[in-house]
Design a protein around this motif. Structure first.
Motif, short mmCIF file in Angstrom:
data_model
loop_
_atom_site.label_atom_id
_atom_site.label_comp_id
_atom_site.label_asym_id
_atom_site.label_seq_id
_atom_site.Cartn_x
_atom_site.Cartn_y
_atom_site.Cartn_z
N VAL A 116 2.95 14.43 10.49
CA VAL A 116 1.86 13.46 10.35
C VAL A 116 2.37 12.21 9.62
N THR A 117 3.18 12.41 8.58
CA THR A 117 3.77 11.27 7.86
C THR A 117 4.54 10.39 8.82
N MET A 168 3.71 2.10 2.71
CA MET A 168 4.69 3.14 2.42
C MET A 168 3.97 4.49 2.46
N PHE A 169 4.52 5.40 3.27
CA PHE A 169 3.96 6.75 3.36
C PHE A 169 4.88 7.70 2.59
N VAL A 170 4.29 8.45 1.67
CA VAL A 170 5.05 9.38 0.83
C VAL A 170 4.81 10.80 1.34
N ASP A 171 5.87 11.41 1.85
CA ASP A 171 5.80 12.79 2.34
C ASP A 171 6.03 13.72 1.16
N MET A 172 4.95 14.34 0.67
CA MET A 172 5.05 15.17 -0.53
C MET A 172 5.23 16.65 -0.19
N ALA A 187 7.37 2.10 5.72
CA ALA A 187 8.47 2.83 5.07
C ALA A 187 8.02 4.25 4.79
N ILE A 188 8.99 5.15 4.67
CA ILE A 188 8.70 6.54 4.31
C ILE A 188 9.57 6.92 3.11
N LEU A 189 8.91 7.34 2.04
CA LEU A 189 9.61 7.92 0.90
C LEU A 189 9.46 9.43 1.03
N LYS A 215 0.83 -1.20 0.00
CA LYS A 215 0.00 0.00 0.00
C LYS A 215 0.87 1.25 0.00
N VAL A 216 0.51 2.21 -0.85
CA VAL A 216 1.22 3.49 -0.92
C VAL A 216 0.23 4.59 -0.54
N ILE A 217 0.56 5.32 0.52
CA ILE A 217 -0.31 6.38 1.02
C ILE A 217 0.43 7.71 0.92
#
Length: 403
Positions: free
Chosen positions: A51-52, A146-150, A67-69, A35-37
């Motif tokens: 929050v990420t 995986m959490f993506v910090d944009m 994981a964090i991208l 899962k990619v959030i």
């Protein structure tokens, strides 16, 4: 568009205004990401990276591989929150992320720069390509979430992430200010344009709770977040207070030690969602271990060189690793393999004591096997490998077969 169009643009040679271009990228061949959030915000300074980080920590505490991208290339703050100082090193296979203290895999531009304070003065396309490389070139391994910090806004990087990564949904972070309606609307509308579900709205800095009287003070005025959420048909999943102890934990790199329940609701939603998807897809996952010596099944379970552990999904091997035999003593190895999540153990010979422990732990035992470890696993998956039921009763060496 032709009346005979089948919408297979990748194999079509016609010049067409309605041509669909696929910008999606495949992750590294050694990565398996469920899962990619995405975590987004319409403006900076609202606590999106915090929050990420908290989402990754919360899901890790629930037993998931997270994981964090860090896609905020020009303003990376994730490594600081986790107290990471080491640098990511490339290998022949690709780039490995850095693991946090609790095992959260992280990749950020600050893990590659010589100095954390070096500015990233790059054009938009280079920044966007860097984010794509974090997805395609990094060996993430097995990741449940995986959490993506944009970066804030609706520019190149959010567009690249939405088009290139299989984003399952986004969390929008905002603060209680007058412009919140317009800012949230921009983020929601971009998500709709890219056909990405909005999982919920998090209002950060929602209030300050006095430690003496326990009264809540709304420093930015009464929140309109519920009204805004209703306008867009989304849910408010959390209201986070202004908390100096959280800021201190981030500054000290100790966010993994910070205890809170603010994001439990969205965590419950994610957990339920992944369980329902696995159920709906009928995805069967299994770990098969083979007691092996030099790639061949070992005749003696307890004294094997290593255990080849194969991760399988729907009857296919998706990952394999060699786990060295940690040393043998009565009753230890069955417990060790159970802790590794093993469902099936294949061996040439095994003592009755070990068989009994495996049976107690509902781990299937295949004995009397011969040949290459990988071939045996494939035979098992095809239903062609059956146990002879043989048990070693005579040991030339003490506890040789695992009793």
């Amino acid at each position: 568009m032709s009346e005979e169009c089948n919408q297979s643009c990748g194999t079509c040679g016609e010049e067409c205004e309605d041509r669909k271009v696929d910008f999606s990228e495949q992750p590294h061949e050694l990565s398996r990401i469920k899962k990619v959030i995405g975590v987004v915000s319409g403006k900076g300074g609202v606590g999106k990276s915090m929050v990420t980080s908290l989402m990754a920590v919360t899901m890790k505490r629930r037993g998931f591989n997270t994981a964090i991208l860090d896609a905020d290339i020009t303003g990376p703050s994730i490594p600081k929150a986790f107290g990471l100082n080491q640098k990511a090193m490339p290998s022949e296979l690709g780039l490995f992320p850095i693991s946090s203290k609790t095992g959260i895999e992280i990749m950020s531009i600050n893990l590659l720069l010589e100095n954390d304070t070096d500015p990233v003065v790059w054009r938009g396309p280079i920044i966007a390509n860097t984010v794509k490389q974090f997805w395609t070139d990094v060996i993430w391994g097995d990741v449940d979430y995986m959490f993506v910090d944009m970066p804030p806004g609706t520019g190149d990087v959010p567009l690249t992430v939405f088009q290139s990564l299989p984003v399952d949904g986004i969390i929008i972070v905002t603060s209680p200010q007058e412009l919140v309606s317009m800012i949230v609307a921009k983020a929601v509308n971009m998500a709709k344009m890219m056909n990405i579900p909005v999982l919920g709205l998090v209002e950060n800095m929602s209030y300050f709770q006095c430690p003496d009287c326990n009264k809540k003070h709304f420093l930015f005025g009464e929140s309109r977040i519920e009204e805004v959420a209703k306008q867009h048909g989304i849910d408010v999943v959390a209201k986070m207070p202004i908390d100096s102890s959280l800021a201190g934990a981030c500054d000290k790199g100790l966010i993994e030690l910070f205890d809170n329940t603010w994001l439990d609701h969205i965590a419950d939603m994610l957990e339920q969602n992944i369980e329902e998807n696995l159920k709906d897809n009928g995805e069967q996952q299994m770990k098969i271990a083979v007691a092996s010596d030099n790639g061949m099944v070992s005749g003696h379970f307890g004294h094997c060189e290593n255990f080849m552990i194969y991760d399988t999904v729907d009857g296919k091997v998706v990952k394999s690793e060699a786990v060295p035999n940690p040393g043998h003593k009565p009753g230890f190895l069955p417990v060790f393999l159970n802790d590794q999540g093993v469902n099936v153990i294949i061996s040439g010979g095994m003592g009755g004591g070990a068989v009994d422990i495996f049976n107690e732990k509902n781990i299937e035992v295949i004995t009397g096997a011969q040949g290459k470890a990988e071939d045996l696993v494939n035979s098992y998956l095809l239903g062609e490998l059956v146990s002879t039921g043989s048990v070693c009763h005579e040991h030339q060496h003490h506890d040789e077969c695992g009793e």
